[in-house]
Design a protein around this motif. Structure first.
Motif, PDB file in Angstrom:
ATOM      1  N   VAL A  48     -10.516   5.392   7.891  1.00 10.13           N
ATOM      2  CA  VAL A  48     -11.719   4.413   7.556  1.00 10.13           C
ATOM      3  C   VAL A  48     -11.431   3.871   8.789  1.00 10.13           C
ATOM      4  CG1 VAL A  48     -13.400   2.452   6.636  1.00 10.13           C
ATOM      5  CG2 VAL A  48     -12.175   4.462   5.021  1.00 10.13           C
ATOM      6  N   LEU A  49     -10.593   2.819   9.020  1.00 12.87           N
ATOM      7  CA  LEU A  49     -10.192   2.127  10.828  1.00 12.87           C
ATOM      8  C   LEU A  49     -10.955   2.819  11.744  1.00 12.87           C
ATOM      9  CD1 LEU A  49      -7.260  -0.335   9.647  1.00 12.87           C
ATOM     10  CD2 LEU A  49      -9.689  -0.780   9.387  1.00 12.87           C
ATOM     11  N   GLU A  50     -10.425   4.149  11.758  1.00 12.38           N
ATOM     12  CA  GLU A  50     -10.736   5.158  12.549  1.00 12.38           C
ATOM     13  C   GLU A  50     -12.280   4.917  13.823  1.00 12.38           C
ATOM     14  OE1 GLU A  50      -8.541   8.734  12.791  1.00 12.38           O
ATOM     15  OE2 GLU A  50      -6.840   7.563  13.192  1.00 12.38           O
ATOM     16  N   LYS A  51     -12.654   5.074  11.770  1.00 12.78           N
ATOM     17  CA  LYS A  51     -14.430   5.764  12.260  1.00 12.78           C
ATOM     18  C   LYS A  51     -15.268   4.487  12.605  1.00 12.78           C
ATOM     19  CE  LYS A  51     -13.174   9.309   9.957  1.00 12.78           C
ATOM     20  NZ  LYS A  51     -13.274   9.738   8.057  1.00 12.78           N
ATOM     21  N   HIS A  52     -14.510   2.979  11.980  1.00 14.83           N
ATOM     22  CA  HIS A  52     -15.250   1.791  11.619  1.00 14.83           C
ATOM     23  C   HIS A  52     -15.581   1.415  13.356  1.00 14.83           C
ATOM     24  CE1 HIS A  52     -16.378  -2.736  11.425  1.00 14.83           C
ATOM     25  NE2 HIS A  52     -16.316  -1.858   9.898  1.00 14.83           N
ATOM     26  N   PRO A  53     -17.481   1.246  12.800  1.00 21.46           N
ATOM     27  CA  PRO A  53     -17.981   1.429  14.339  1.00 21.46           C
ATOM     28  C   PRO A  53     -18.055  -0.200  14.821  1.00 21.46           C
ATOM     29  CG  PRO A  53     -19.311   0.351  12.000  1.00 21.46           C
ATOM     30  CD  PRO A  53     -17.911   1.031  12.107  1.00 21.46           C
ATOM     31  N   ASP A  54     -17.137  -1.033  14.507  1.00 23.35           N
ATOM     32  CA  ASP A  54     -16.417  -1.907  15.214  1.00 23.35           C
ATOM     33  C   ASP A  54     -15.101  -2.562  15.301  1.00 23.35           C
ATOM     34  OD1 ASP A  54     -15.829  -5.137  16.564  1.00 23.35           O
ATOM     35  OD2 ASP A  54     -16.898  -5.827  15.196  1.00 23.35           O
ATOM     36  N   GLN A  55     -14.467  -1.763  16.602  1.00 24.71           N
ATOM     37  CA  GLN A  55     -13.122  -1.959  16.219  1.00 24.71           C
ATOM     38  C   GLN A  55     -12.182  -2.929  16.882  1.00 24.71           C
ATOM     39  OE1 GLN A  55     -10.999   1.236  16.006  1.00 24.71           O
ATOM     40  NE2 GLN A  55     -12.806   1.675  15.335  1.00 24.71           N
ATOM     41  N   ARG A  56     -12.911  -4.018  17.289  1.00 24.53           N
ATOM     42  CA  ARG A  56     -12.244  -5.369  17.397  1.00 24.53           C
ATOM     43  C   ARG A  56     -11.845  -5.658  16.422  1.00 24.53           C
ATOM     44  NH1 ARG A  56     -14.863  -9.050  21.413  1.00 24.53           N
ATOM     45  NH2 ARG A  56     -13.471 -11.043  19.714  1.00 24.53           N
ATOM     46  N   ARG A  68      -5.740  -3.545  11.859  1.00 26.26           N
ATOM     47  CA  ARG A  68      -4.381  -2.916  11.222  1.00 26.26           C
ATOM     48  C   ARG A  68      -3.120  -4.062  12.238  1.00 26.26           C
ATOM     49  NH1 ARG A  68      -7.967   0.550  14.813  1.00 26.26           N
ATOM     50  NH2 ARG A  68      -8.797   1.806  14.330  1.00 26.26           N
ATOM     51  N   LEU A  69      -3.239  -5.135  12.962  1.00 24.32           N
ATOM     52  CA  LEU A  69      -2.384  -6.155  13.131  1.00 24.32           C
ATOM     53  C   LEU A  69      -2.271  -6.830  11.575  1.00 24.32           C
ATOM     54  CD1 LEU A  69      -1.009  -7.932  15.463  1.00 24.32           C
ATOM     55  CD2 LEU A  69      -3.779  -9.447  15.172  1.00 24.32           C
ATOM     56  N   LEU A  70      -2.780  -7.291  10.907  1.00 29.19           N
ATOM     57  CA  LEU A  70      -2.418  -8.002   9.877  1.00 29.19           C
ATOM     58  C   LEU A  70      -1.426  -6.994   8.194  1.00 29.19           C
ATOM     59  CD1 LEU A  70      -5.990  -9.327   8.754  1.00 29.19           C
ATOM     60  CD2 LEU A  70      -4.115 -10.677   9.523  1.00 29.19           C
ATOM     61  N   VAL A  71      -1.523  -5.463   8.873  1.00 30.08           N
ATOM     62  CA  VAL A  71      -0.999  -4.563   8.505  1.00 30.08           C
ATOM     63  C   VAL A  71       0.018  -4.549   8.885  1.00 30.08           C
ATOM     64  CG1 VAL A  71      -0.912  -2.123   7.987  1.00 30.08           C
ATOM     65  CG2 VAL A  71      -3.229  -3.595   7.133  1.00 30.08           C
ATOM     66  N   LEU A  72       0.129  -4.597   9.603  1.00 27.58           N
ATOM     67  CA  LEU A  72       1.738  -3.817  10.791  1.00 27.58           C
ATOM     68  C   LEU A  72       2.448  -5.118  10.434  1.00 27.58           C
ATOM     69  CD1 LEU A  72       0.259  -2.164  14.124  1.00 27.58           C
ATOM     70  CD2 LEU A  72       1.815  -1.200  12.220  1.00 27.58           C
ATOM     71  N   LEU A  78       1.203  -0.820   0.247  1.00 27.40           N
ATOM     72  CA  LEU A  78      -0.019   0.242  -0.118  1.00 27.40           C
ATOM     73  C   LEU A  78       0.734   1.096   0.258  1.00 27.40           C
ATOM     74  CD1 LEU A  78      -2.828  -1.360   2.550  1.00 27.40           C
ATOM     75  CD2 LEU A  78      -3.050  -1.434   0.061  1.00 27.40           C
ATOM     76  N   SER A  79       0.508   2.719  -0.714  1.00 28.79           N
ATOM     77  CA  SER A  79       1.327   3.501  -0.754  1.00 28.79           C
ATOM     78  C   SER A  79       0.985   4.570   0.265  1.00 28.79           C
ATOM     79  CB  SER A  79       0.887   4.213  -2.079  1.00 28.79           C
ATOM     80  OG  SER A  79      -0.779   4.407  -1.518  1.00 28.79           O
ATOM     81  N   GLU A  80       1.185   5.357   0.986  1.00 24.34           N
ATOM     82  CA  GLU A  80       1.387   6.392   1.802  1.00 24.34           C
ATOM     83  C   GLU A  80      -0.278   6.746   2.070  1.00 24.34           C
ATOM     84  OE1 GLU A  80       3.489   7.078   4.553  1.00 24.34           O
ATOM     85  OE2 GLU A  80       4.734   5.575   3.928  1.00 24.34           O
ATOM     86  N   ASP A  81      -0.360   6.962   1.317  1.00 20.11           N
ATOM     87  CA  ASP A  81      -2.048   7.799   0.924  1.00 20.11           C
ATOM     88  C   ASP A  81      -3.090   6.357   0.604  1.00 20.11           C
ATOM     89  OD1 ASP A  81      -3.744   9.807  -0.189  1.00 20.11           O
ATOM     90  OD2 ASP A  81      -4.327   8.409  -1.837  1.00 20.11           O
ATOM     91  N   GLU A  82      -2.344   5.386   0.664  1.00 18.59           N
ATOM     92  CA  GLU A  82      -3.297   4.361   0.586  1.00 18.59           C
ATOM     93  C   GLU A  82      -3.659   3.679   2.214  1.00 18.59           C
ATOM     94  OE1 GLU A  82      -3.523   1.448  -3.627  1.00 18.59           O
ATOM     95  OE2 GLU A  82      -1.990   1.880  -2.021  1.00 18.59           O
ATOM     96  N   LEU A  83      -2.179   3.710   3.107  1.00 14.59           N
ATOM     97  CA  LEU A  83      -2.332   3.684   3.926  1.00 14.59           C
ATOM     98  C   LEU A  83      -3.023   5.181   4.811  1.00 14.59           C
ATOM     99  CD1 LEU A  83       1.183   2.266   4.672  1.00 14.59           C
ATOM    100  CD2 LEU A  83      -1.060   0.957   5.056  1.00 14.59           C
ATOM    101  N   ASP A  84      -2.873   6.072   5.139  1.00 19.09           N
ATOM    102  CA  ASP A  84      -3.473   6.889   5.465  1.00 19.09           C
ATOM    103  C   ASP A  84      -4.834   6.685   5.319  1.00 19.09           C
ATOM    104  OD1 ASP A  84      -0.927   8.554   6.396  1.00 19.09           O
ATOM    105  OD2 ASP A  84      -1.136   8.973   4.614  1.00 19.09           O
ATOM    106  N   ARG A  85      -5.972   6.709   3.963  1.00 20.89           N
ATOM    107  CA  ARG A  85      -7.255   5.558   4.202  1.00 20.89           C
ATOM    108  C   ARG A  85      -7.866   5.300   4.727  1.00 20.89           C
ATOM    109  NH1 ARG A  85      -6.694   7.120  -2.395  1.00 20.89           N
ATOM    110  NH2 ARG A  85      -7.196   5.034  -2.157  1.00 20.89           N
ATOM    111  N   LEU A  86      -6.622   3.989   4.659  1.00 22.98           N
ATOM    112  CA  LEU A  86      -7.210   2.977   5.133  1.00 22.98           C
ATOM    113  C   LEU A  86      -7.677   3.118   7.284  1.00 22.98           C
ATOM    114  CD1 LEU A  86      -7.825   0.005   5.682  1.00 22.98           C
ATOM    115  CD2 LEU A  86      -5.580  -0.882   5.940  1.00 22.98           C
ATOM    116  N   TYR A  87      -6.437   3.789   7.400  1.00 24.63           N
ATOM    117  CA  TYR A  87      -6.381   4.108   8.912  1.00 24.63           C
ATOM    118  C   TYR A  87      -7.608   4.769   8.795  1.00 24.63           C
ATOM    119  CZ  TYR A  87      -1.856   1.676   9.482  1.00 24.63           C
ATOM    120  OH  TYR A  87      -0.836   1.085   9.664  1.00 24.63           O
TER     121      TYR A  87
END
Length: 172
Positions: free
Chosen positions: A119-127, A133-137, A108-117
């Motif tokens: 979306v993840l911040e706003k996701h209703p299920d943080q689990r 996030r664990l998979l990406v990291l 993923l490019s920096e821009d794609e990672l930023d967009r993904l993160y």
């Protein structure tokens, strides 16, 4: 009364795959058999299938070279078993040239990672978001992350030790 490819597929799944393969691999094999192999060869007698029949099937899957090569590998194993079960004298798959497989690498490019993160911040299920996030990291496979247990994590050192039985490479 000679066995057909349908019979060989059933015996392969029951007598070999069920004992030696992971559930996800068995699912892949069943899918490949049902969608690619059996529609073309299923009613043929095992002893009558020729190298040319296998080459034609392989060539018909050329648009998806990885899938075509996996089908060839599956058929090779099935025919090796047919030889050992004395259903035929030799394996017609041996010597068929596989399609070239080019390694696919994509980050993923920096821009794609930023967009993904974002979306993840706003996701209703943080689990779920944390799992992604664990998979990406870590670059771990989904099945490895879903099967992880707390005893595999050393929080002080920041280390996740995946047991060999839980990894595709069978390495710790």
């Amino acid at each position: 009364t000679a066995p057909t490819i349908n019979d060989l597929a059933a015996d392969y799944l029951e007598r070999y795959a069920a004992q030696h393969k992971r559930e996800s691999s068995i699912r892949d094999d069943k899918s490949m058999l049902e969608n690619k192999v059996l529609p073309k060869l299923g009613n043929r007698k095992v002893i009558d299938v020729t190298r040319r029949d296998i080459e034609n099937l392989h060539r018909s899957l050329k648009r998806a070279p990885y899938r075509a090569n996996r089908a060839l590998a599956l058929l090779s194993k099935m025919f090796s078993l047919a030889v050992s079960w004395e259903w035929r004298d030799k394996n017609p798959v041996i010597g068929i040239t596989r399609f070239q497989e080019n390694k696919r690498e994509r980050w993923l490019s920096e821009d794609e990672l930023d967009r993904l993160y974002s979306v993840l911040e706003k996701h209703p299920d943080q689990r779920v978001a944390n799992a992604i996030r664990l998979l990406v990291l870590t670059g771990a496979r989904k099945s490895e992350a879903l099967g992880a247990t707390w005893d595999q994590f050393d929080m002080e050192r920041g280390v996740w030790t995946k047991p060999s039985h839980a990894t595709k490479q069978n390495k710790t």
